[in-house]
Write a protein that holds these residues in place. Structure first.
Motif, PDB file in Angstrom:
ATOM      1  N   ASP A   1       0.069   9.751  11.705  1.00  0.00           N
ATOM      2  CA  ASP A   1      -0.275  11.111  11.284  1.00  0.00           C
ATOM      3  C   ASP A   1      -0.075  11.327   9.793  1.00  0.00           C
ATOM      4  O   ASP A   1      -0.703  12.209   9.205  1.00  0.00           O
ATOM      5  CB  ASP A   1       0.567  12.134  12.058  1.00  0.00           C
ATOM      6  CG  ASP A   1       0.258  12.121  13.548  1.00  0.00           C
ATOM      7  OD1 ASP A   1      -0.865  11.708  13.920  1.00  0.00           O
ATOM      8  OD2 ASP A   1       1.148  12.516  14.333  1.00  0.00           O
ATOM      9  N   GLU A   2       0.804  10.558   9.183  1.00  0.00           N
ATOM     10  CA  GLU A   2       1.098  10.731   7.758  1.00  0.00           C
ATOM     11  C   GLU A   2       0.189   9.902   6.851  1.00  0.00           C
ATOM     12  O   GLU A   2       0.163  10.121   5.645  1.00  0.00           O
ATOM     13  CB  GLU A   2       2.550  10.336   7.483  1.00  0.00           C
ATOM     14  CG  GLU A   2       3.551  11.228   8.175  1.00  0.00           C
ATOM     15  CD  GLU A   2       4.971  10.711   8.046  1.00  0.00           C
ATOM     16  OE1 GLU A   2       5.868  11.529   7.778  1.00  0.00           O
ATOM     17  OE2 GLU A   2       5.185   9.486   8.219  1.00  0.00           O
ATOM     18  N   LEU A   3      -0.553   8.964   7.430  1.00  0.00           N
ATOM     19  CA  LEU A   3      -1.420   8.118   6.623  1.00  0.00           C
ATOM     20  C   LEU A   3      -2.581   8.923   6.071  1.00  0.00           C
ATOM     21  O   LEU A   3      -3.151   9.773   6.757  1.00  0.00           O
ATOM     22  CB  LEU A   3      -1.961   6.948   7.451  1.00  0.00           C
ATOM     23  CG  LEU A   3      -0.931   5.920   7.881  1.00  0.00           C
ATOM     24  CD1 LEU A   3      -1.573   4.902   8.820  1.00  0.00           C
ATOM     25  CD2 LEU A   3      -0.332   5.228   6.684  1.00  0.00           C
TER      26      LEU A   3
ATOM     27  N   ARG B   1       0.816  -1.226   0.000  1.00  0.00           N
ATOM     28  CA  ARG B   1       0.000   0.000   0.000  1.00  0.00           C
ATOM     29  C   ARG B   1       0.847   1.272   0.000  1.00  0.00           C
ATOM     30  O   ARG B   1       0.337   2.359  -0.156  1.00  0.00           O
ATOM     31  CB  ARG B   1      -0.932   0.000   1.200  1.00  0.00           C
ATOM     32  CG  ARG B   1      -1.986  -1.083   1.136  1.00  0.00           C
ATOM     33  CD  ARG B   1      -3.038  -0.899   2.212  1.00  0.00           C
ATOM     34  NE  ARG B   1      -3.936  -2.024   2.291  1.00  0.00           N
ATOM     35  CZ  ARG B   1      -4.915  -2.276   1.445  1.00  0.00           C
ATOM     36  NH1 ARG B   1      -5.134  -1.477   0.439  1.00  0.00           N
ATOM     37  NH2 ARG B   1      -5.690  -3.327   1.605  1.00  0.00           N
ATOM     38  N   GLY B   2       2.157   1.109   0.197  1.00  0.00           N
ATOM     39  CA  GLY B   2       3.037   2.271   0.197  1.00  0.00           C
ATOM     40  C   GLY B   2       3.041   3.036   1.504  1.00  0.00           C
ATOM     41  O   GLY B   2       3.408   4.206   1.550  1.00  0.00           O
ATOM     42  N   THR B   3       2.635   2.368   2.586  1.00  0.00           N
ATOM     43  CA  THR B   3       2.558   3.044   3.877  1.00  0.00           C
ATOM     44  C   THR B   3       3.518   2.443   4.902  1.00  0.00           C
ATOM     45  O   THR B   3       3.410   2.746   6.087  1.00  0.00           O
ATOM     46  CB  THR B   3       1.124   2.970   4.430  1.00  0.00           C
ATOM     47  OG1 THR B   3       0.747   1.590   4.584  1.00  0.00           O
ATOM     48  CG2 THR B   3       0.135   3.665   3.520  1.00  0.00           C
ATOM     49  N   ALA B   4       4.453   1.624   4.472  1.00  0.00           N
ATOM     50  CA  ALA B   4       5.326   0.889   5.397  1.00  0.00           C
ATOM     51  C   ALA B   4       6.148   1.808   6.288  1.00  0.00           C
ATOM     52  O   ALA B   4       6.394   1.492   7.443  1.00  0.00           O
ATOM     53  CB  ALA B   4       6.242  -0.049   4.625  1.00  0.00           C
TER      54      ALA B   4
END
Length: 163
Positions: A117-119, A109-112
Motif C-alpha cells: 500500500d505504501e509503494l 530502490r528505497g522500498t525495502a
C-alpha cells in the motif's frame, strides 16, 4: 574473567574492522560501476554510471535519418537498457554484503521496508506518437492564425499570387 571480556572486545573490534574494510571495498566497486547499451540498429550508444545518470551518448550519422520523435525514443530505450545493466551490476556488488533475507533491489530502490500500500504507483509514460506532419509547406512568417491541425486549408489571394 577480565581476560574473557578483553577477548570478546578484541573479537568485536576485529569484526568491526573486517566489516568496515568490506564496506570500503563495496563502496569502491559501486563507485566504479558503469554500463552501456547500444540500440539494435547500432545508431545510438548510451553509457550510464551507477546511479543511472547518462554520462555519454554516442549518436551515429545514420541516426539522423530518423525523425526526431523516433530518435528520441531510441535514445530513451537505449538509456533504459544501460540503466538496467548498471542496476544488475549494482545488485551483484551488494548481494554478498547484505543479510540473507534482504532484497538488494528493494533496498536500492528505497522500498525495502514499505508495504504494498505504501509503494508508489508505477511510472507510466505516454507512448510517443509518430505524426508524419510535414512543416515544409507552412508559411512561418504569416501573421494569420494557423488552422487547427487536420483542418482543410485555403490559400488567400496573396498566397496564390506568390506561387
Amino acid at each position: 574473567m577480565t581476560s574473557d571480556h578483553r577477548a570478546q572486545v578484541d573479537e568485536l573490534l576485529a569484526d568491526y574492522r573486517r566489516s568496515r574494510e568490506q564496506l570500503a571495498v563495496t563502496h569502491r566497486e559501486l563507485a566504479a560501476i558503469s554500463a552501456s547499451a547500444t540500440s539494435p540498429d547500432g545508431c545510438v550508444t548510451a553509457v550510464v554510471d551507477a546511479q543511472g545518470v547518462l554520462t555519454e551518448l554516442l549518436i551515429a550519422d545514420a541516426a539522423y535519418r530518423l525523425r526526431p520523435p523516433q530518435l528520441a525514443e531510441v535514445v530513451v530505450r537505449t538509456t533504459q537498457a544501460a540503466v538496467a545493466r548498471a542496476m544488475e551490476k549494482m545488485l551483484h556488488a551488494l548481494t554478498p554484503v547484505l543479510p540473507a533475507a534482504t532484497d538488494p533491489e528493494a533496498l536500492v530502490r528505497g522500498t525495502a521496508d514499505l508495504t504494498e500500500d505504501e509503494l508508489p504507483p508505477p511510472n507510466r509514460r505516454a507512448p510517443l506518437v509518430d505524426d508524419d506532419e510535414d512543416f515544409d509547406q507552412r508559411d512561418w512568417l504569416s501573421t494569420e492564425a494557423a488552422p487547427p491541425l487536420g483542418a482543410p486549408t485555403q490559400s488567400t489571394p496573396s498566397q496564390r499570387r506568390n506561387r
